[in-house]
Design a protein around this motif. Structure first.
Motif, PDB file in Angstrom:
ATOM      1  N   UNK A   1      -8.712   3.303   7.303  1.00 37.41           N
ATOM      2  CA  UNK A   1      -8.999   2.837   5.945  1.00 37.41           C
ATOM      3  C   UNK A   1     -10.265   3.466   5.364  1.00 37.41           C
ATOM      4  N   UNK A   2     -11.206   3.803   6.217  1.00 36.71           N
ATOM      5  CA  UNK A   2     -12.490   4.340   5.754  1.00 36.71           C
ATOM      6  C   UNK A   2     -12.326   5.658   5.023  1.00 36.71           C
ATOM      7  N   UNK A   3     -11.261   6.395   5.355  1.00 32.59           N
ATOM      8  CA  UNK A   3     -11.144   7.763   4.866  1.00 32.59           C
ATOM      9  C   UNK A   3     -10.010   7.955   3.850  1.00 32.59           C
ATOM     10  N   UNK A   4      -9.545   6.908   3.255  1.00 31.50           N
ATOM     11  CA  UNK A   4      -8.432   7.077   2.308  1.00 31.50           C
ATOM     12  C   UNK A   4      -8.453   5.966   1.264  1.00 31.50           C
ATOM     13  N   UNK A   5      -8.079   6.356   0.044  1.00 30.63           N
ATOM     14  CA  UNK A   5      -7.961   5.402  -1.055  1.00 30.63           C
ATOM     15  C   UNK A   5      -6.747   5.808  -1.887  1.00 30.63           C
ATOM     16  N   UNK A   6      -5.637   5.110  -1.690  1.00 27.78           N
ATOM     17  CA  UNK A   6      -4.404   5.421  -2.416  1.00 27.78           C
ATOM     18  C   UNK A   6      -3.836   4.161  -3.035  1.00 27.78           C
ATOM     19  N   UNK A   7      -3.095   4.368  -4.112  1.00 27.13           N
ATOM     20  CA  UNK A   7      -2.453   3.251  -4.810  1.00 27.13           C
ATOM     21  C   UNK A   7      -1.098   2.966  -4.157  1.00 27.13           C
ATOM     22  N   UNK A   8      -0.780   1.702  -3.983  1.00 29.41           N
ATOM     23  CA  UNK A   8       0.467   1.316  -3.314  1.00 29.41           C
ATOM     24  C   UNK A   8       1.392   0.496  -4.200  1.00 29.41           C
ATOM     25  N   UNK A   9       1.070   0.394  -5.497  1.00 30.70           N
ATOM     26  CA  UNK A   9       1.882  -0.445  -6.383  1.00 30.70           C
ATOM     27  C   UNK A   9       3.221   0.208  -6.680  1.00 30.70           C
ATOM     28  N   UNK A  10       4.205  -0.603  -7.038  1.00 33.27           N
ATOM     29  CA  UNK A  10       5.524  -0.130  -7.447  1.00 33.27           C
ATOM     30  C   UNK A  10       6.008  -1.010  -8.586  1.00 33.27           C
ATOM     31  N   UNK A  11       6.830  -0.441  -9.469  1.00 35.25           N
ATOM     32  CA  UNK A  11       7.294  -1.208 -10.629  1.00 35.25           C
ATOM     33  C   UNK A  11       8.810  -1.384 -10.646  1.00 35.25           C
ATOM     34  N   UNK A  12       9.540  -0.601  -9.860  1.00 43.47           N
ATOM     35  CA  UNK A  12      10.996  -0.714  -9.812  1.00 43.47           C
ATOM     36  C   UNK A  12      11.417  -1.503  -8.574  1.00 43.47           C
ATOM     37  N   UNK A  13      12.672  -1.912  -8.560  1.00 42.89           N
ATOM     38  CA  UNK A  13      13.209  -2.670  -7.429  1.00 42.89           C
ATOM     39  C   UNK A  13      13.675  -1.702  -6.352  1.00 42.89           C
ATOM     40  N   UNK A  14      12.839  -1.481  -5.349  1.00 45.63           N
ATOM     41  CA  UNK A  14      13.122  -0.499  -4.313  1.00 45.63           C
ATOM     42  C   UNK A  14      13.886  -1.082  -3.125  1.00 45.63           C
ATOM     43  N   UNK A  15      14.006  -2.375  -3.048  1.00 49.10           N
ATOM     44  CA  UNK A  15      14.665  -2.978  -1.886  1.00 49.10           C
ATOM     45  C   UNK A  15      16.102  -2.467  -1.702  1.00 49.10           C
ATOM     46  N   UNK A  16      16.916  -2.415  -2.762  1.00 46.57           N
ATOM     47  CA  UNK A  16      18.282  -1.896  -2.569  1.00 46.57           C
ATOM     48  C   UNK A  16      18.291  -0.434  -2.122  1.00 46.57           C
TER      49      UNK A  16
END
Length: 961
Positions: A737-752
């Motif tokens: 975690x110390x060496x990375x900063x990325x966004x993990x959000x999602x807006x579409x329904x990826x489960x299917x």
């Protein structure tokens, strides 16, 4: 345009007579300067009538008194000499001048001499006469020009057909706002003369229209349509369909031309005979001639010069036939090949999607080498090395871009058991690779293109970094190939933590090459300990920061090596169960496994993003339809492709990777009025790439339902329901975690989608963002994910020089009443930048900030958001204004920290540059040289030249485009 009568008007004032007289220059000095009169005749230049014209103008204003006579005589003689001297200075060996140019110089001479009243009357009368001529000519039916004749191929002369000229120009201007057909005709006729060739008439039309592009962007479309007249005549004439045709006649002629074209192409052994098996009548009816109207001049000229099939220098392929040929080539193995060909044609010809350059070059030909990129690993033995160089040559011959992994080759000074000698290292072999790329110039179409990759722990890394320097032993320099650092995460951690770094020869630490993440770190530290105990003799320990500084200094000085990151490429690879990603490709967007038996291949194409913006919103329904067809086309490439080496076929059939990307990202922002340097742009980058990923993965699943999954599917991340977004967690866990900063959000329904991919997917890799410079030119949009380079500049490439102006900026300035000749001049002066033009509002300055005016942070942030949705990588150019050691350090650390897999060219402006003193050079896009201030201590002393910005329109960059 009818000729103007040359008789004097008996009712004219002295000023009028003076102006008319200046139009009728008599002849002296034959063989020197010549004058084109308005009626098209050419006469020799003489200055006596200039003297008469200026004298009459003075007499009309000042009268003919004795007191005035002496002054008038002396002044007229001086002014006449000035006008003549101007033309002799411009054309010391003689040349042709239009009558209007002489009148312009007379005006200028009068004004410079302080004779404002005489000059004012002269100007007013010229304008009134011009309007009268225009009104007279517009009310007169078109007929053959009375004095300009065309010299035909057999040497005979025929009158210039003004009626056809009117049709061509009016068609070119149809449905385009703020273009002036009469102006084009008038200016064209100025450059014609009796006995002109048909080609020169067309050239005059095109050249006239292209000079107006900076005034109104729509003239780029006008110029393209005028060029189309030549293309139609050349192609249709060669095919024997008709000698020439108008745009509207093509509605019927395209269908007639298609079967003749296919027949001729097969006869000349340029096209695959299987194309004749299509229902050509059905395909001909599907051709939409109106799509010829959507080209810009740059786009059409690029297609004509470099893509159209030709025989003995004659292009007999027309634009819509070109797109149909590509579509047929991609549909040739489809069960319903006519329907699919029409589907593919409509996608290509509408510019909603464009295949990569190799596909456009070769689809439907006898050797359909359609793939864009090839990645190889070079083994550590002499036979293997030269076999790899041979493979490079064969792949390059058929227009493939190459990425070579050289890490396995032992370092300088390493022991050679077979000869009991010592190795010369990697560099001498790279020199051979460099010269091979020059010798095998992609089938004579473009320079060979190759990029060599080396891992950062290799003992030869320091010399590798200097390969592109212009100093040193030239036998250890590679001036014609690209280079890239393949950097493990551990090195970047050592840079962040100011730790040591140890260099090894791969002959002594062979397994490091195939290890990634924590496994690499543990093994590397083990080898460091062994070196400390004296168990490994060939090693070298340096400060990680010192090597990092040298990397950045060389990148700034030479433009190479690029910085690419090994661990995110591998830890997020869907195919990590079957191999290791050892390098990227020529343009750093492909991340595929390579080994001794597999040369990785990728097949590219790009969605035209602005064509999917409707009413200021991303049109997801249209995007889904486009991507479904595009992925099918890309998958077809794998089966149709011509493979010049067996390892490439083996790899491509086993894994079936494709690379669907985007282009026109900047245009899409303009359509939504979103500045590139904004949170809104970053959000759009995220949401638009999420949609592309969502539809692309499902399209590949659809193909798997129809055709089956790729053979190495089992064990892949796909088979475990791990999508590109999910693979970020693997990187976070392995890196820390110390060496990375990325966004993990999602807006579409990826489960299917997660559930569906576990059942099967057609392609091991689906997405990659290529540079797209050339295909973006064809479609008339901004390349790839780049910010606008400049709002007004001259683009130079193999097709010539083209004025490029930002049409969105012009539109917005017109809406606010700010577009005028002064604004054009200001844009030229400020090199296409709007930031220093005071009357432009701040919101437009923000929206139309150019690449070097957008903070690099925004480019990296937007790329980071895209990267979470992409299973491969992005060709990411980084623009840095006021480049310094600190800025480069921060930028590239940030690129790694934000989870990027690769970077591409550094496009830097120095912190100091030469002050602008003039704009008379005409080089609208010139960049001054300067030094990098506060440079790293490892950088060479003194000013470093600004590295050449990515040569995006040169052939060595087109393999991915």
């Amino acid at each position: 345009m009818l000729t103007e009568t040359t008789r004097e008007n008996p009712q004219a004032t002295p000023q009028q007579q003076a102006a008319d007289t200046s139009q009728e220059l008599a002849a002296t000095a034959p063989g020197q300067l010549r004058v084109i009169k308005r009626n098209g005749t050419v006469v020799a230049y003489t200055d006596d009538k200039i003297t008469v014209a200026i004298t009459k103008a003075f007499l009309a204003v000042e009268g003919g008194t004795a007191a005035a006579s002496s002054r008038i005589h002396e002044t007229v003689a001086r002014l006449t000499e000035q006008v003549t001297a101007t033309f002799k200075r411009r054309m010391p060996s003689g040349g042709t001048i239009h009558i209007e140019e002489i009148q312009d110089q007379v005006e200028l001479a009068l004004m410079r001499s302080g004779e404002q009243k005489v000059a004012r009357d002269y100007v007013i009368y010229r304008e009134s006469r011009s309007q009268a001529r225009a009104q007279r000519n517009s009310s007169t039916p078109a007929q053959p020009h009375p004095s300009i004749r065309i010299k035909l191929a057999d040497g005979s002369l025929a009158p210039l057909d003004m009626g056809r000229l009117d049709i061509i120009i009016s068609e070119a201007c149809a449905d385009l706002a703020e273009v002036d057909a009469a102006l084009i005709q008038r200016e064209t006729l100025k450059n014609l003369y009796d006995g002109v060739s048909p080609n020169d008439v067309t050239t005059a039309l095109v050249m006239t229209a292209r000079t107006l592009v900076e005034r109104e962007p729509n003239y780029s479309y006008v110029t393209a349509r005028l060029l189309m007249d030549t293309i139609r005549a050349e192609g249709l004439g060669f095919l024997g369909v008709v000698e020439s045709a108008t745009h509207h006649e093509m509605a019927e002629l395209y269908a007639r031309a298609l079967p003749v074209y296919i027949s001729k192409g097969i006869e000349f052994e340029l096209l695959n005979p299987l194309l004749a098996s299509f229902d050509l009548e059905k395909l001909g009816k599907a051709i939409n001639h109106e799509r010829d109207q959507q080209f810009t001049y740059l786009g059409l000229q690029t297609l004509y010069d470099r893509y159209f099939i030709h025989k003995d220098g004659v292009r007999f392929e027309l634009p819509q036939i070109f797109f149909m040929r590509v579509a047929m080539g991609l549909a040739i193995e489809e069960p319903q090949k006519e329907e699919r060909a029409i589907e593919f044609y409509n996608l290509l010809s509408s510019f909603d999607y464009m295949a990569s350059t190799p596909t456009l070059f070769n689809a439907g030909t006898l050797r359909p080498q359609l793939s864009s990129c090839y990645l190889t690993t070079v083994p550590d033995d002499l036979s293997g090395i030269y076999n790899a160089i041979h493979d490079n040559a064969m792949l390059s011959k058929y227009a493939g871009g190459l990425g070579n992994d050289w890490t396995p080759v032992r370092a300088l000074g390493a022991y050679i058991k077979g000869t009991n000698g010592k190795s010369q290292g990697v560099v001498p072999f790279l020199k051979v690779v460099n010269d091979t790329a020059v010798a095998v110039n992609q089938g004579g179409k473009r320079k060979g293109a190759v990029c060599a990759y080396l891992e950062t722990w290799h003992m030869d890394i320091e010399e590798f970094i200097e390969l592109r320097k212009n100093t040193g032993d030239d036998r250890r320099r590679t001036h014609d190939m690209n280079t890239a650092n393949w950097i493990p995460d551990l090195f970047m951690k050592r840079v962040f933590d100011d730790g040591p770094w140890t260099l090894f020869s791969p002959s002594e630490v062979p397994d490091l090459h195939d290890l990634t993440g924590k496994a690499f770190e543990e093994r590397y530290e083990y080898y460091e300990a062994m070196a400390g105990y004296g168990k490994i003799k060939l090693h070298k320990t340096i400060a990680a920061k010192d090597l990092w500084r040298k990397m950045l200094s060389m990148l700034f000085e030479t433009g190479h090596p690029w910085l690419t990151f090994k661990d995110p490429c591998n830890l997020r690879s869907p195919q990590q169960h079957v191999g290791v990603v050892h390098s990227s490709n020529l343009c750093t967007e492909i991340t595929l496994n390579t080994c001794k038996d597999e040369i990785a291949v990728c097949n590219l194409g790009s969605v035209n993003l602005p064509n999917h913006i409707t009413d200021g919103q991303l049109d997801t329904a249209k995007l889904q339809k486009t991507i479904k067809t595009a992925v099918r086309m890309l998958d077809n490439v794998i089966d149709i492709n011509y493979y010049s080496v067996p390892q490439a076929k083996n790899s491509n059939f086993k894994h079936r990777p494709v690379g669907l990307g985007i282009m026109g990202f900047q245009d899409a922002l303009y359509l939504q009025h979103i500045p590139y340097g904004s949170d809104a742009a970053v959000e759009f980058a995220d949401k638009s790439m999420e949609a592309v990923s969502y539809f692309a993965i499902q399209a590949s699943c659809d193909l798997a339902d129809e055709r089956g999954s790729y053979s190495s599917f089992e064990g892949s991340l796909w088979s475990k329901g791990i999508l590109p977004l999910d693979s970020q967690q693997i990187l976070i866990e392995q890196r820390g975690q110390k060496y990375i900063d990325v966004d993990l959000t999602e807006s579409l329904d990826w489960a299917p989608v997660r559930a569906r991919v576990q059942k099967g997917i057609r392609n091991s890799n689906i997405m990659a963002i290529a540079p797209t410079a050339t295909i973006a030119n064809i479609t008339g949009v901004s390349q790839s994910i780049e910010p606008t380079y400049q709002n007004l500049y001259v683009k130079s490439n193999l097709s010539g020089e083209f004025t490029v102006i930002n049409p969105y900026l012009v539109r917005d300035l017109k809406n606010r009443g700010l577009w005028d000749p002064v604004m054009v001049n200001d844009l030229k002066y400020y090199d296409g930048s709007v930031q220093q033009i005071e009357r432009i509002p701040q919101d437009l300055k923000d929206l139309y900030a150019t690449a070097f005016e957008v903070e690099t942070k925004w480019i990296v942030d937007a790329a980071s958001r895209r990267q979470k949705w992409i299973d491969q990588a992005q060709s990411l150019n980084l623009y840095i204004a006021g480049a310094s050691g600190k800025k480069l350090d921060v930028t590239y650390r940030m690129a790694w920290y934000r989870g990027l897999k690769t970077t591409y060219y550094l496009r830097a402006l120095a912190a100091t540059s030469t002050e602008k003193s003039t704009i008379s050079t005409g080089k609208l896009n010139a960049v001054s040289n300067g030094g990098i201030d506060e440079a790293f201590s490892a950088a060479p002393a003194g000013p470093a030249p600004v590295p050449k910005a990515c040569a995006i329109d040169e052939p060595d960059c087109e393999a991915c485009q």
